[in-house]
Design a protein around this motif. Structure first.
Motif, PDB file in Angstrom:
ATOM      1  N   UNK A 159       0.836  -1.192   0.000  1.00  0.00           N
ATOM      2  CA  UNK A 159       0.000   0.000   0.000  1.00  0.00           C
ATOM      3  C   UNK A 159       0.877   1.249   0.000  1.00  0.00           C
ATOM      4  N   UNK A 160       1.937   1.190   0.838  1.00  0.00           N
ATOM      5  CA  UNK A 160       2.806   2.355   0.957  1.00  0.00           C
ATOM      6  C   UNK A 160       3.551   2.639  -0.332  1.00  0.00           C
ATOM      7  N   UNK A 161       4.096   1.582  -0.959  1.00  0.00           N
ATOM      8  CA  UNK A 161       4.898   1.866  -2.158  1.00  0.00           C
ATOM      9  C   UNK A 161       4.037   2.254  -3.351  1.00  0.00           C
ATOM     10  N   UNK A 162       2.723   2.042  -3.256  1.00  0.00           N
ATOM     11  CA  UNK A 162       1.893   2.430  -4.397  1.00  0.00           C
ATOM     12  C   UNK A 162       1.152   3.737  -4.134  1.00  0.00           C
ATOM     13  N   UNK A 163       1.323   4.271  -2.914  1.00  0.00           N
ATOM     14  CA  UNK A 163       0.551   5.442  -2.500  1.00  0.00           C
ATOM     15  C   UNK A 163       0.733   6.662  -3.410  1.00  0.00           C
ATOM     16  N   UNK A 164       1.997   7.016  -3.643  1.00  0.00           N
ATOM     17  CA  UNK A 164       2.246   8.231  -4.412  1.00  0.00           C
ATOM     18  C   UNK A 164       1.796   8.108  -5.851  1.00  0.00           C
ATOM     19  N   UNK A 165       2.014   6.931  -6.408  1.00  0.00           N
ATOM     20  CA  UNK A 165       1.569   6.708  -7.777  1.00  0.00           C
ATOM     21  C   UNK A 165       0.053   6.820  -7.839  1.00  0.00           C
ATOM     22  N   UNK A 166      -0.612   6.297  -6.802  1.00  0.00           N
ATOM     23  CA  UNK A 166      -2.067   6.380  -6.732  1.00  0.00           C
ATOM     24  C   UNK A 166      -2.533   7.828  -6.680  1.00  0.00           C
ATOM     25  N   UNK A 167      -1.833   8.628  -5.878  1.00  0.00           N
ATOM     26  CA  UNK A 167      -2.198  10.045  -5.768  1.00  0.00           C
ATOM     27  C   UNK A 167      -2.036  10.731  -7.122  1.00  0.00           C
ATOM     28  N   UNK A 168      -0.934  10.403  -7.780  1.00  0.00           N
ATOM     29  CA  UNK A 168      -0.668  11.028  -9.076  1.00  0.00           C
ATOM     30  C   UNK A 168      -1.760  10.683 -10.084  1.00  0.00           C
ATOM     31  N   UNK A 169      -2.104   9.391 -10.136  1.00  0.00           N
ATOM     32  CA  UNK A 169      -3.121   8.964 -11.095  1.00  0.00           C
ATOM     33  C   UNK A 169      -4.466   9.611 -10.764  1.00  0.00           C
ATOM     34  N   UNK A 170      -4.785   9.685  -9.459  1.00  0.00           N
ATOM     35  CA  UNK A 170      -6.035  10.318  -9.061  1.00  0.00           C
ATOM     36  C   UNK A 170      -6.053  11.786  -9.473  1.00  0.00           C
TER      37      UNK A 170
END
Lengths: 393, 389
Positions: A250-261
């Motif tokens: 979850x942590x390592x995908x967090x920033x990418x998730x924020x960017x995509x959102x």
């Protein structure tokens, strides 16, 4: 209540304006749905990589496996803890406890189809890794022979970087090539964006004798985590940190998730405003054209409220239709993949656009809401018309 | 009353509709300008990357280290290289605010400013930077974000080099190249190297070099790589521009998404405009019949309708442009203060982007008019006059 068939026929009569608003809404719903699918794909890729039953042990202060290091002696100590599950007989786990130390390296390779490069994650591991992650299955070729320069590649990353496909080979260190003998399916997990190699080959290639990047363990139960964490982190001198595997991903995908959102919100916002304006124009025109009809309806005894709801309904039908079309269209994105760097791990990750019924429904509802908003003011205008004036035209 | 005033009168006949249409076009143009500016800025990053600077990294991975003495080897054997500095990615984070991501590097402090003449420091700051082993320099945006001023002490935590590291802010650098990233931080490699365990000492991440003649960069790069061909750790050398370009390919998917989105928005704009025009034409079918009966020819009618589309597109385009200035300047401020600054330098609207944006709005307006215009031109006078809707 004005019969719905009246609205349907009205829409059908004005094919061109109806069509324009329909496609406008369809494009928005397409965009919303595609972004949600991508976000879902990302969450699934990382969500499926981690299990709450597994824990990952890394060096204190490391935020990704790539920068972590754990001494072999500590791997044994971690594995010996009572919270770690025991493997049953004849097992691939040395010492019988379900713990595996792995070496993770990032290799910079040319990214096919671009003039650039990206980082490939290579995981040096043992057959134990497959026992720990039963979802991994070879779908093409064959498993790699342990102890050799053979590797297997995840199905998502294959063919995206130079030399990383079945039957091809690439250099992992000077003069030493590994050959891809198999392709594995990781059930949609982020492992599908990795290459798996033999741990001893990696040790010698990268001079990592005596240490690994991280340790994964299967706990006796998810509840054993707290005791395990306390036990491993107790010795501050060893300096290890424990995380639940699912939390780690979850942590390592967090920033990418924020960017995509952020990207999705930006795109969807603009499209939505545009489409709503399109719907408003269409509905205003519909109201203006039909003032006589509205007057007649009012004269027949339909209340203002029924006129209002009739026009809102019409706009909503239009939007839901467009939305449905857009949502169906967005399913085509399921055939595409989104491939980019995850800056938390500095390695290439391939994300699928993964549709779920929920996403499609949300996207269509968004379309419907836009229809209601777009139709609101025109509907009010229709409801306010005086029957006398309206009939006179 | 001439033809143009008639077209203009038609435009303003249904005020509400035209305001909505212009607004819809404006939003699309705004988004188009926004996305195009981001894409332009992204390509600018490659443009401003110096051609006369070379970057050498480990052949296998830019995550792997090279021996520090490679710098000496290059200096001794490749005379075209005039200055070399080393750079190690530190990955440091502010312990007080871990979400504040910025690039920080351990560098060869003696040569950094020679290899990067873009970085401007005052003489006193330069003095402090060279003499204090714990000195660090931060760009204007970075210092602002961390709330630092010259002379302050601060600490960072690194996931790569264990522990908490203390620094003294020797100076805040400005840059003399527009768009050059000012969020980055640099500090002495020696300070790092002296404190880390023996086994990882004397390793560097990248070598950045200034060469005497940018035209020779390809040959010099080959010469450098040949130097290490037989060593244990081989290198890949390329111009900073090529390196940056290659690096950016990792983010290519995001940019493609924006690229596609900018066209989707144009499609929506065309739908809105086409819709409005088609409605206007239908309402006026009667009048076109009258005009035709009066002796106006089909081409006049066509000119009216296409002219109307043109004017609407232009009005919407101008409105969108007007909105784009404040939006983009806010976004530019946000980006230049974040780590994105390295990827998206100088977010500012280019004249060419503005012209394209307006031209596209006008062209879409005229194009959207083609279908309704075609329909109107085929009308027979009698039919047109008879139609009542």
């Amino acid at each position: 209540m004005v019969p719905v068939i009246y609205n349907l026929r009205s829409l059908a009569v004005r094919k061109r304006t109806t069509g324009a608003a329909f496609f406008g809404i369809a494009l928005v719903v397409f965009a919303i749905s595609a972004v949600l699918m991508l976000k879902n794909g990302l969450q699934h890729a990382f969500g499926r990589s981690g299990s709450p039953e597994n824990a990952i042990v890394m060096r204190q202060g490391s935020d990704a496996e790539l920068t972590s290091g754990v001494q072999d002696a500590q791997v044994a100590l971690v594995g010996a803890r009572p919270e770690v599950a025991r493997a049953n007989g004849g097992s691939v786990f040395p010492g019988g406890s379900m713990a595996v130390g792995e070496i993770v390296v990032g290799l910079t390779l040319d990214k096919l189809g671009t003039s650039g490069f990206s980082n490939l994650t290579i995981r040096g591991t043992t057959p134990a890794a497959y026992a720990l992650r039963p979802e991994i299955k070879i779908i093409e070729g064959r498993p790699a022979q342990p102890g050799t320069d053979e590797v297997v590649v995840g199905k998502a990353i294959r063919g995206r970087l130079q030399g990383v496909d079945l039957g091809q080979s690439f250099e992992i260190t000077k003069g030493r090539k590994v050959t891809v003998v198999g392709v594995f399916d990781g059930g949609g997990s982020s492992f599908e964006s990795e290459v798996w190699a033999d741990i001893d080959v990696m040790r010698s290639a990268y001079h990592r004798q005596g240490s690994v990047s991280s340790v994964r363990v299967r706990l006796t139960s998810p509840d054993a985590f707290d005791a395990f964490k306390l036990g491993v982190e107790a010795d501050k001198n060893i300096g290890l940190a424990v995380e639940r595997e699912d939390i780690y991903y979850q942590k390592v995908s967090q920033n990418l998730g924020i960017l995509i959102t952020a990207l999705g919100v930006l795109i969807a916002f603009f499209c939505a405003v545009g489409a709503m304006i399109g719907a408003t124009i269409t509905m205003y025109a519909a109201v203006a054209h039909r003032s006589r009809e509205i007057g007649t309806l009012r004269a027949l005894g339909f209340s203002r409220l029924s006129i209002l709801s009739s026009f809102l309904l019409e706009s909503m039908i239009l939007a839901l239709g467009g939305g449905l079309f857009g949502a169906l269209l967005s399913l085509v994105m399921g055939l595409m993949k989104f491939s980019m760097i995850n800056f938390a791990t500095w390695s290439e990750i391939v994300i699928a656009f993964e549709p779920t019924p929920k996403i499609l429904i949300i996207a269509i509802i968004c379309g419907g809401v836009m229809g209601v908003i777009g139709g609101f003011f025109p509907a009010i205008r229709a409801a306010r018309m005086s029957p006398l004036k309206a009939i006179r035209g | 009353m001439n033809m143009l005033t008639l077209a203009a009168k038609n435009v303003t006949r249904n005020r509400l509709r035209i305001v909505l249409t212009a607004f819809g076009v404006a939003i699309s143009v705004l988004a188009y300008l926004l996305f195009r500016t981001i894409l332009w800025s992204y390509s600018l990053g490659v443009e401003i990357a110096a051609k006369d600077r070379l970057a050498t990294r480990h052949k296998l991975s830019f995550i792997l280290w090279l021996p520090r003495h490679y710098a000496e080897d290059i200096k001794a054997h490749v005379p075209e290289v005039t200055a070399i500095t080393t750079m190690n990615w530190f990955g440091g984070k502010d312990p007080k605010d871990e979400s504040n991501m910025f690039a920080n590097w351990a560098v060869d402090h003696q040569t950094l400013l020679t290899v990067y003449p873009e970085l401007i420091l005052s003489d006193e700051a330069k003095q402090r930077w060279l003499s204090d082993p714990q000195a660090a320099i931060v760009g204007e945006a970075g210092a602002r974000k961390m709330g630092l001023k010259e002379g302050d002490n601060f600490s960072l935590m690194s996931p790569i080099y264990q522990g908490t590291w203390e620094f003294h802010l020797a100076g805040i650098y400005k840059v003399n190249t527009i768009g050059y990233d000012t969020t980055q931080m640099y500090f002495h490699y020696d300070y790092l190297n002296n404190k880390i365990p023996e086994r990882i000492r004397d390793n560097i991440g990248m070598l950045m070099m200034k060469i005497d003649d940018p035209r020779k960069s390809a040959e010099v790069a080959t010469a450098i790589d040949r130097l290490f061909e037989d060593r244990d750790k081989q290198t890949v050398t390329m111009s900073e521009r090529q390196f940056f370009n290659g690096f950016m390919a990792m983010f290519g998917a995001i940019m493609s998404a924006l690229d596609i989105a900018s066209y989707v928005l144009l499609a929506i704009m065309a739908l809105i405009l086409g819709n409005t025009l088609a409605m206007g034409v239908r309402e006026r079918t009667n009048e076109y019949g009258v005009l035709k009966a009066l002796g106006f020819e089909t081409r006049h009618i066509l000119a009216f309708i296409v002219g109307e589309g043109f004017l609407t597109g232009l009005a919407g385009g101008l409105l969108g442009l007007l909105l784009a200035f404040p939006v983009l300047s806010a976004m530019g401020r946000f980006i230049s203060d974040s780590m994105l600054a390295a990827m998206l330098p100088a977010v500012s609207m280019q004249t060419s982007t503005i012209i394209t944006g307006l031209a596209v709005a006008v062209a879409v307006g005229a194009l959207a008019a083609v279908l309704p215009a075609w329909g109107a031109s085929r009308l027979k006078v009698t039919d047109a006059l008879r139609r009542t809707e």
